[in-house]
Scaffold this motif. Structure first.
Motif, PDB file in Angstrom:
ATOM      1  N   MET A 253     -19.889  20.046 -36.406  1.00  9.20           N
ATOM      2  CA  MET A 253     -20.651  19.617 -35.233  1.00  9.20           C
ATOM      3  C   MET A 253     -22.126  19.837 -35.515  1.00  9.20           C
ATOM      4  N   SER A 254     -22.950  18.886 -35.084  1.00 11.13           N
ATOM      5  CA  SER A 254     -24.392  18.994 -35.325  1.00 11.13           C
ATOM      6  C   SER A 254     -25.147  18.866 -34.013  1.00 11.13           C
ATOM      7  N   THR A 255     -26.252  19.587 -33.901  1.00 16.38           N
ATOM      8  CA  THR A 255     -27.124  19.522 -32.722  1.00 16.38           C
ATOM      9  C   THR A 255     -28.569  19.428 -33.190  1.00 16.38           C
ATOM     10  N   PRO A 256     -29.415  18.638 -32.509  1.00 15.54           N
ATOM     11  CA  PRO A 256     -30.832  18.531 -32.903  1.00 15.54           C
ATOM     12  C   PRO A 256     -31.547  19.861 -32.677  1.00 15.54           C
ATOM     13  N   THR A 257     -32.544  20.116 -33.493  1.00 19.73           N
ATOM     14  CA  THR A 257     -33.388  21.309 -33.342  1.00 19.73           C
ATOM     15  C   THR A 257     -34.767  20.896 -32.841  1.00 19.73           C
ATOM     16  N   LYS A 258     -35.604  21.890 -32.603  1.00 22.18           N
ATOM     17  CA  LYS A 258     -36.960  21.599 -32.136  1.00 22.18           C
ATOM     18  C   LYS A 258     -37.808  20.954 -33.232  1.00 22.18           C
ATOM     19  N   ILE A 259     -37.378  21.098 -34.469  1.00 24.30           N
ATOM     20  CA  ILE A 259     -38.109  20.490 -35.585  1.00 24.30           C
ATOM     21  C   ILE A 259     -37.671  19.042 -35.716  1.00 24.30           C
ATOM     22  N   THR A 260     -38.593  18.135 -35.685  1.00 26.46           N
ATOM     23  CA  THR A 260     -38.268  16.717 -35.769  1.00 26.46           C
ATOM     24  C   THR A 260     -37.602  16.393 -37.106  1.00 26.46           C
ATOM     25  N   GLY A 261     -36.467  15.708 -37.035  1.00 27.99           N
ATOM     26  CA  GLY A 261     -35.767  15.286 -38.244  1.00 27.99           C
ATOM     27  C   GLY A 261     -34.831  16.321 -38.825  1.00 27.99           C
ATOM     28  N   VAL A 262     -34.688  17.474 -38.178  1.00 22.90           N
ATOM     29  CA  VAL A 262     -33.804  18.528 -38.679  1.00 22.90           C
ATOM     30  C   VAL A 262     -32.700  18.773 -37.658  1.00 22.90           C
ATOM     31  N   HIS A 263     -31.441  18.765 -38.115  1.00 26.67           N
ATOM     32  CA  HIS A 263     -30.277  19.034 -37.256  1.00 26.67           C
ATOM     33  C   HIS A 263     -29.576  20.293 -37.741  1.00 26.67           C
ATOM     34  N   TYR A 264     -29.164  21.102 -36.761  1.00 30.89           N
ATOM     35  CA  TYR A 264     -28.380  22.297 -37.079  1.00 30.89           C
ATOM     36  C   TYR A 264     -26.901  21.893 -37.158  1.00 30.89           C
ATOM     37  N   VAL A 265     -26.235  22.234 -38.267  1.00 31.72           N
ATOM     38  CA  VAL A 265     -24.857  21.820 -38.522  1.00 31.72           C
ATOM     39  C   VAL A 265     -23.990  23.053 -38.676  1.00 31.72           C
ATOM     40  N   GLN A 266     -22.824  23.037 -38.036  1.00 30.26           N
ATOM     41  CA  GLN A 266     -21.871  24.132 -38.189  1.00 30.26           C
ATOM     42  C   GLN A 266     -20.461  23.547 -38.262  1.00 30.26           C
ATOM     43  N   GLY A 267     -19.600  24.236 -38.975  1.00 36.33           N
ATOM     44  CA  GLY A 267     -18.251  23.722 -39.135  1.00 36.33           C
ATOM     45  C   GLY A 267     -17.340  24.744 -39.773  1.00 36.33           C
ATOM     46  N   VAL A 268     -16.172  24.301 -40.181  1.00 33.36           N
ATOM     47  CA  VAL A 268     -15.183  25.175 -40.804  1.00 33.36           C
ATOM     48  C   VAL A 268     -14.556  24.424 -41.970  1.00 33.36           C
ATOM     49  N   ILE A 269     -14.375  25.123 -43.089  1.00 31.39           N
ATOM     50  CA  ILE A 269     -13.706  24.566 -44.262  1.00 31.39           C
ATOM     51  C   ILE A 269     -12.327  25.211 -44.365  1.00 31.39           C
ATOM     52  N   ILE A 270     -11.299  24.388 -44.459  1.00 33.73           N
ATOM     53  CA  ILE A 270      -9.917  24.870 -44.554  1.00 33.73           C
ATOM     54  C   ILE A 270      -9.426  24.660 -45.975  1.00 33.73           C
ATOM     55  N   PHE A 271      -8.965  25.723 -46.624  1.00 34.72           N
ATOM     56  CA  PHE A 271      -8.430  25.674 -47.981  1.00 34.72           C
ATOM     57  C   PHE A 271      -6.899  25.742 -47.913  1.00 34.72           C
ATOM     58  N   HIS A 272      -6.257  24.978 -48.779  1.00 34.34           N
ATOM     59  CA  HIS A 272      -4.790  24.988 -48.871  1.00 34.34           C
ATOM     60  C   HIS A 272      -4.364  25.628 -50.186  1.00 34.34           C
ATOM     61  N   GLY A 273      -3.182  26.235 -50.195  1.00 31.17           N
ATOM     62  CA  GLY A 273      -2.662  26.850 -51.412  1.00 31.17           C
ATOM     63  C   GLY A 273      -3.346  28.148 -51.774  1.00 31.17           C
ATOM     64  N   VAL A 274      -3.575  29.030 -50.787  1.00 29.05           N
ATOM     65  CA  VAL A 274      -4.304  30.276 -51.029  1.00 29.05           C
ATOM     66  C   VAL A 274      -3.385  31.484 -50.933  1.00 29.05           C
ATOM     67  N   PHE A 275      -2.586  31.586 -49.875  1.00 30.06           N
ATOM     68  CA  PHE A 275      -1.786  32.788 -49.605  1.00 30.06           C
ATOM     69  C   PHE A 275      -0.326  32.548 -49.975  1.00 30.06           C
ATOM     70  N   ASP A 276      -0.054  32.214 -51.198  1.00 29.90           N
ATOM     71  CA  ASP A 276       1.322  31.917 -51.573  1.00 29.90           C
ATOM     72  C   ASP A 276       2.221  33.143 -51.484  1.00 29.90           C
ATOM     73  N   ASP A 277       1.674  34.310 -51.799  1.00 31.85           N
ATOM     74  CA  ASP A 277       2.509  35.513 -51.859  1.00 31.85           C
ATOM     75  C   ASP A 277       2.447  36.343 -50.585  1.00 31.85           C
ATOM     76  N   GLU A 278       1.361  36.234 -49.831  1.00 34.61           N
ATOM     77  CA  GLU A 278       1.156  37.153 -48.727  1.00 34.61           C
ATOM     78  C   GLU A 278       1.644  36.594 -47.400  1.00 34.61           C
ATOM     79  N   HIS A 279       1.666  35.296 -47.239  1.00 35.52           N
ATOM     80  CA  HIS A 279       2.032  34.710 -45.963  1.00 35.52           C
ATOM     81  C   HIS A 279       2.985  33.549 -46.204  1.00 35.52           C
ATOM     82  N   ASP A 280       3.616  33.107 -45.111  1.00 32.95           N
ATOM     83  CA  ASP A 280       4.510  31.959 -45.185  1.00 32.95           C
ATOM     84  C   ASP A 280       3.736  30.659 -45.304  1.00 32.95           C
ATOM     85  N   VAL A 281       2.471  30.700 -44.970  1.00 32.92           N
ATOM     86  CA  VAL A 281       1.641  29.507 -45.061  1.00 32.92           C
ATOM     87  C   VAL A 281       0.656  29.685 -46.195  1.00 32.92           C
TER      88      VAL A 281
END
Length: 460
Positions: free
Chosen positions: A1-29
């Protein structure tokens, strides 16, 4: 998701990156997430983002956003997403935070996709960049550097394309209903229906059942498009469950010998066997397609060979005009519409790569079948077989006893037939009854029995 900032031409961006194939031994997922944030400088089309897997930030709306977005399942229409990322794996399993503290550094360049490559849509963009994940504890990178390559999706364009597609399928279903009604009127007696192949009608009914299930499943997966896909599925359900199954039963009844002493139990058993075979083949086809999914296009080509049983029946029985020409042409065209859209349209909403060679092969294959049926309709069922290898046929223009009466009446049109001068206007049956040629030809188009004594007649 992005929102404009007070600086012209600059947007603040935030999000989440999901990785697959990480917890093979510790969790069921096997999934983990890392929150990222940064800025997008639109004059230079530059995206810079950083993140830390161990940082507890206030940004906690990403899960609700991902799961509440009505278009989050649009990716199901992509064959790659469908095969590699089953939805139950993506959306129904829990996500864990990374236990290893990792820094995220993303540098990307945003570019606009040209309208020539974009179906006239000027609001799509392409992203190229690099993501690195150095560890906070100086024990090496958390992951190998990753090249980023992505293209934006205009949800409104996808939505409109999907709705237009369902309208096309609904219109095709309506046309098929009209064609079926026309065909049933063409063979409005049991003898006429007996000329039609039950395998041909059953084959088409199974195809419509598959299309109905496919659209209903798509409507369930994509909630925002449920009404559109459910409407298309409903019309396909009407086509196969009401009209095609009704015609299939009429053909079965016409080919089934009627015995006066037959009880209802025997007829019920035969009817149950017919329905069992139909739905057994329907289920078996789904299993075969699942097992041999890599040959899906070849299976789809075989699925469009539904005219072949009718061609064979015409040759074996030497049937006269079992199908109306409008039905042959109309069904051929309407059956081609959906596969040609899916595999031939370069901008289809299903995001399937066009395959022009396969589309040409399918069109030629269907056109060849329809051409043979039309030629059988106008020139006879065995027009392409040399006369030398055909079995002897009864001649309705055979010589008759010259001592017979010089005049007789045609019981079809109730007019006199002159027998003194032999001509092609007179036909004689094996039971020595005389009729006008045009009268008997029209009669045999409906019933293959003598109009006078009701004796079965051989093909003309």
């Amino acid at each position: 998701m992005s929102t404009p900032t007070k600086i012209t031409g600059v947007h603040y961006v935030q999000g989440v990156i999901i990785f697959h194939g990480v917890f093979d031994d510790e969790h069921d997922v096997a999934r983990a997430k890392i929150r990222v944030e940064g800025v997008y400088i639109w004059p230079f089309r530059q995206l810079r983002m950083v993140g830390n897997s161990g940082k507890e930030s206030e940004f906690g709306q990403e899960d609700d956003y991902i799961l509440s977005n009505p278009y989050h399942l649009l990716g199901v229409f992509s064959s790659q997403v469908f095969q590699e990322s089953p939805q139950e794996k993506i959306w129904k399993t829990p996500i864990y935070e990374m236990e290893k503290h990792c820094n995220i550094e993303i540098a990307a360049q945003i570019s606009r996709v040209s309208s020539m490559q974009n179906d006239g849509d000027h609001d799509r963009y392409h992203l190229d960049g690099l993501m690195e994940t150095p560890s906070v504890d100086d024990d090496g990178d958390c992951f190998s550097p990753m090249l980023l390559n992505a293209t934006s999706v205009n949800v409104e364009v996808y939505y409109n394309k999907a709705v237009n597609y369902t309208l096309m399928v609904t219109f095709i279903s309506f046309l098929q209903v009209l064609l079926l009604i026309r065909q049933m009127e063409h063979s409005n007696t049991h003898s006429g229906a007996a000329k039609v192949s039950i395998l041909m009608i059953g084959h088409q009914a199974i195809m419509d059942a598959y299309i109905c299930l496919l659209h209903l499943t798509a409507g369930i997966l994509v909630e925002s498009l449920f009404n559109a896909f459910a409407t298309a599925a409903f019309f396909k359900f009407v086509v196969f469950s009401i009209f095609e199954m009704r015609y299939l039963l009429a053909i079965w009844k016409a080919n089934r010998p009627m015995n006066n002493g037959e009880n209802w139990e025997a007829m019920r058993r035969e009817l149950s066997a017919l329905y069992s075979r139909f739905y057994g083949i329907l289920l078996g086809g789904i299993l075969v397609t699942y097992e041999f999914l890599k040959y899906f296009r070849f299976i789809l080509l075989l699925l469009h060979s539904f005219w072949i049983p009718q061609i064979i029946i015409n040759i074996v029985r030497d049937s006269r005009k079992p199908l109306h020409p409008h039905y042959i042409l109309g069904i051929t065209i309407t059956r081609l519409a959906v596969p040609l859209y899916a595999f031939g349209c370069p901008h289809n909403f299903m995001r399937i790569e066009p395959d022009k060679k396969w589309c040409v092969c399918l069109s030629i294959f269907m056109g060849f079948q329809a051409s043979i049926l039309l030629l059988q309709h106008y020139f006879g069922s065995r027009w392409f077989i040399p006369r030398q290898i055909l079995p002897e046929k009864y001649s309705y223009y055979r010589r008759f006893d010259p001592a017979a009466n010089n005049a007789t009446d045609c019981v079809i049109c109730m007019t006199t037939i002159e027998l003194s001068h032999r001509s092609n206007d007179c036909m004689v049956t094996p039971c020595d009854h005389f009729f006008h040629s045009s009268c008997l030809q029209r009669w045999m188009d409906i019933k293959m029995e003598c109009p006078t004594c009701r004796r079965p007649l051989p093909p003309s």
